[in-house]
Design a protein around this motif. Structure first.
Motif, PDB file in Angstrom:
ATOM      1  N   ASN A  49       0.652  -1.175  -0.003  1.00  0.00           N
ATOM      2  CA  ASN A  49       0.120   0.033  -0.136  1.00  0.00           C
ATOM      3  C   ASN A  49       0.709   1.267   0.125  1.00  0.00           C
ATOM      4  OD1 ASN A  49      -2.240  -1.472  -0.048  1.00  0.00           O
ATOM      5  ND2 ASN A  49      -2.507  -1.660   2.054  1.00  0.00           N
ATOM      6  N   LEU A  50       1.771   1.338   0.764  1.00  0.00           N
ATOM      7  CA  LEU A  50       2.940   2.378   0.668  1.00  0.00           C
ATOM      8  C   LEU A  50       3.504   2.491  -0.481  1.00  0.00           C
ATOM      9  CD1 LEU A  50       4.109   4.564   2.475  1.00  0.00           C
ATOM     10  CD2 LEU A  50       5.940   2.814   3.208  1.00  0.00           C
ATOM     11  N   GLN A  51       3.982   1.485  -1.236  1.00  0.00           N
ATOM     12  CA  GLN A  51       4.652   1.574  -2.340  1.00  0.00           C
ATOM     13  C   GLN A  51       3.420   2.114  -3.675  1.00  0.00           C
ATOM     14  OE1 GLN A  51       7.714   1.315  -3.386  1.00  0.00           O
ATOM     15  NE2 GLN A  51       7.182   1.637  -5.547  1.00  0.00           N
ATOM     16  N   ALA A  52       2.463   1.640  -3.505  1.00  0.00           N
ATOM     17  CA  ALA A  52       1.199   2.080  -4.318  1.00  0.00           C
ATOM     18  C   ALA A  52       0.979   3.777  -4.110  1.00  0.00           C
ATOM     19  CB  ALA A  52      -0.133   1.411  -4.149  1.00  0.00           C
ATOM     20  N   GLN A  53       1.019   4.228  -2.740  1.00  0.00           N
ATOM     21  CA  GLN A  53       0.605   5.511  -2.610  1.00  0.00           C
ATOM     22  C   GLN A  53       1.905   6.373  -3.179  1.00  0.00           C
ATOM     23  OE1 GLN A  53       0.231   5.597   1.684  1.00  0.00           O
ATOM     24  NE2 GLN A  53      -1.748   4.887   1.607  1.00  0.00           N
ATOM     25  N   HIS A  54       3.043   5.934  -2.958  1.00  0.00           N
ATOM     26  CA  HIS A  54       4.207   6.531  -3.417  1.00  0.00           C
ATOM     27  C   HIS A  54       4.188   6.727  -5.008  1.00  0.00           C
ATOM     28  CE1 HIS A  54       8.250   8.211  -3.537  1.00  0.00           C
ATOM     29  NE2 HIS A  54       8.529   7.142  -4.395  1.00  0.00           N
ATOM     30  N   THR A  55       3.829   5.735  -5.544  1.00  0.00           N
ATOM     31  CA  THR A  55       3.747   5.574  -7.130  1.00  0.00           C
ATOM     32  C   THR A  55       2.678   6.567  -7.626  1.00  0.00           C
ATOM     33  OG1 THR A  55       4.514   3.333  -7.114  1.00  0.00           O
ATOM     34  CG2 THR A  55       3.503   4.152  -9.161  1.00  0.00           C
ATOM     35  N   ALA A  56       1.501   6.520  -6.975  1.00  0.00           N
ATOM     36  CA  ALA A  56       0.425   7.227  -7.313  1.00  0.00           C
ATOM     37  C   ALA A  56       0.912   8.870  -7.153  1.00  0.00           C
ATOM     38  CB  ALA A  56      -0.597   7.137  -6.629  1.00  0.00           C
ATOM     39  N   ALA A  57       1.508   9.307  -6.168  1.00  0.00           N
ATOM     40  CA  ALA A  57       1.966  10.679  -5.807  1.00  0.00           C
ATOM     41  C   ALA A  57       3.005  11.019  -6.720  1.00  0.00           C
ATOM     42  CB  ALA A  57       2.392  10.703  -4.348  1.00  0.00           C
ATOM     43  N   HIS A  58       3.891   9.974  -7.247  1.00  0.00           N
ATOM     44  CA  HIS A  58       4.886  10.465  -8.392  1.00  0.00           C
ATOM     45  C   HIS A  58       4.291  10.755  -9.664  1.00  0.00           C
ATOM     46  CE1 HIS A  58       8.712  10.733 -10.045  1.00  0.00           C
ATOM     47  NE2 HIS A  58       8.467   9.640 -10.982  1.00  0.00           N
ATOM     48  N   GLU A  59       3.368   9.993  -9.941  1.00  0.00           N
ATOM     49  CA  GLU A  59       2.571   9.981 -11.521  1.00  0.00           C
ATOM     50  C   GLU A  59       1.916  11.463 -11.175  1.00  0.00           C
ATOM     51  OE1 GLU A  59       0.483   6.276 -11.786  1.00  0.00           O
ATOM     52  OE2 GLU A  59       2.294   5.296 -12.247  1.00  0.00           O
ATOM     53  N   ALA A  60       1.232  11.562 -10.355  1.00  0.00           N
ATOM     54  CA  ALA A  60       0.286  12.794 -10.183  1.00  0.00           C
ATOM     55  C   ALA A  60       1.469  13.873 -10.207  1.00  0.00           C
ATOM     56  CB  ALA A  60      -0.466  12.997  -8.766  1.00  0.00           C
ATOM     57  N   GLU A  61       2.346  14.101  -9.583  1.00  0.00           N
ATOM     58  CA  GLU A  61       3.280  15.211  -9.602  1.00  0.00           C
ATOM     59  C   GLU A  61       3.968  15.247 -11.165  1.00  0.00           C
ATOM     60  OE1 GLU A  61       7.779  15.645  -8.353  1.00  0.00           O
ATOM     61  OE2 GLU A  61       6.269  15.394  -6.445  1.00  0.00           O
ATOM     62  N   HIS A  62       4.149  14.022 -11.647  1.00  0.00           N
ATOM     63  CA  HIS A  62       4.718  14.064 -13.353  1.00  0.00           C
ATOM     64  C   HIS A  62       3.497  14.685 -14.075  1.00  0.00           C
ATOM     65  CE1 HIS A  62       7.372  13.006 -16.251  1.00  0.00           C
ATOM     66  NE2 HIS A  62       6.349  12.248 -16.749  1.00  0.00           N
ATOM     67  N   SER A  63       2.556  14.426 -13.876  1.00  0.00           N
ATOM     68  CA  SER A  63       1.356  14.748 -14.926  1.00  0.00           C
ATOM     69  C   SER A  63       0.935  16.306 -14.633  1.00  0.00           C
ATOM     70  CB  SER A  63       0.032  13.850 -14.720  1.00  0.00           C
ATOM     71  OG  SER A  63      -0.419  14.139 -13.413  1.00  0.00           O
ATOM     72  N   GLU A  64       1.369  16.784 -13.394  1.00  0.00           N
ATOM     73  CA  GLU A  64       1.267  18.194 -13.125  1.00  0.00           C
ATOM     74  C   GLU A  64       2.274  18.922 -13.945  1.00  0.00           C
ATOM     75  OE1 GLU A  64       0.796  18.982  -9.103  1.00  0.00           O
ATOM     76  OE2 GLU A  64      -0.985  18.213  -8.660  1.00  0.00           O
ATOM     77  N   ASP A  65       3.518  18.390 -13.643  1.00  0.00           N
ATOM     78  CA  ASP A  65       4.560  19.205 -14.550  1.00  0.00           C
ATOM     79  C   ASP A  65       4.702  19.244 -15.952  1.00  0.00           C
ATOM     80  OD1 ASP A  65       5.866  19.361 -11.969  1.00  0.00           O
ATOM     81  OD2 ASP A  65       7.128  17.597 -12.292  1.00  0.00           O
ATOM     82  N   GLU A  66       3.963  18.160 -16.686  1.00  0.00           N
ATOM     83  CA  GLU A  66       3.643  18.016 -18.084  1.00  0.00           C
ATOM     84  C   GLU A  66       2.452  19.063 -18.367  1.00  0.00           C
ATOM     85  OE1 GLU A  66       2.560  14.086 -19.180  1.00  0.00           O
ATOM     86  OE2 GLU A  66       4.773  13.252 -19.179  1.00  0.00           O
ATOM     87  N   SER A  67       1.600  19.113 -17.732  1.00  0.00           N
ATOM     88  CA  SER A  67       0.350  20.127 -17.965  1.00  0.00           C
ATOM     89  C   SER A  67       0.914  21.547 -17.878  1.00  0.00           C
ATOM     90  CB  SER A  67      -0.811  19.820 -17.070  1.00  0.00           C
ATOM     91  OG  SER A  67      -0.563  20.169 -15.561  1.00  0.00           O
ATOM     92  N   ASP A  68       1.726  21.851 -16.776  1.00  0.00           N
ATOM     93  CA  ASP A  68       2.115  23.012 -16.562  1.00  0.00           C
ATOM     94  C   ASP A  68       3.389  23.606 -17.718  1.00  0.00           C
ATOM     95  OD1 ASP A  68       0.689  23.486 -14.371  1.00  0.00           O
ATOM     96  OD2 ASP A  68       2.356  23.289 -12.900  1.00  0.00           O
ATOM     97  N   GLY A  69       3.956  22.527 -18.015  1.00  0.00           N
ATOM     98  CA  GLY A  69       5.049  22.727 -19.066  1.00  0.00           C
ATOM     99  C   GLY A  69       4.477  23.009 -20.432  1.00  0.00           C
TER     100      GLY A  69
END
Length: 97
Positions: A49-69
Motif C-alpha cells: 500500500n505504501l509503495q502504491a501511494q508513493h507511485t500514485a503521488a509520483h505519477e500525479a506530480e509528473h502529470s502536473e509538471d507536463e500540464s504546466d510545461g
C-alpha cells in the motif's frame, strides 16, 4: 589446526571438523505456505500500500509538471512572437552617423 607452509599464522581447518550431538543444526524444512503467519502478510500488505501511494503521488506530480510545461511553452512562444513583431515594426536606426 593448519598452517600454510612458511606462514606465521595457524588457522582452523574446517575440512577436518565433524559435528557432534551439541552442534547447532538447522531446523526441519517447513513449506512456505506453512511458515507465513497472518502478521507477516499484514506487513507485506502495508508495504504494498505504501509503495502504491508513493507511485500514485509520483505519477500525479509528473502529470502536473507536463500540464504546466505545456502552458509555459505556449506562453514562451507567444512572448517570442510578440517581441519579433515589435522588432519588425520598430524603425531602423541609422548606424552610419
Amino acid at each position: 589446526m593448519s598452517r600454510v607452509s612458511r606462514g606465521k599464522e595457524a588457522t582452523v581447518n574446517e575440512v577436518g571438523l565433524l559435528p557432534t550431538e551439541d552442534s547447532v543444526l538447522a531446523p526441519a524444512w517447513v513449506p512456505w505456505s506453512e511458515r507465513v503467519r497472518p502478521e507477516d502478510q499484514a506487513a507485506a500488505d502495508a508495504a504494498m500500500n505504501l509503495q502504491a501511494q508513493h507511485t500514485a503521488a509520483h505519477e500525479a506530480e509528473h502529470s502536473e509538471d507536463e500540464s504546466d510545461g505545456g502552458a509555459a511553452a505556449t506562453e514562451l512562444l507567444a512572448d517570442e512572437a510578440a517581441s519579433e513583431d515589435a522588432a519588425a515594426d520598430a524603425p531602423e536606426e541609422d548606424s552610419a552617423e
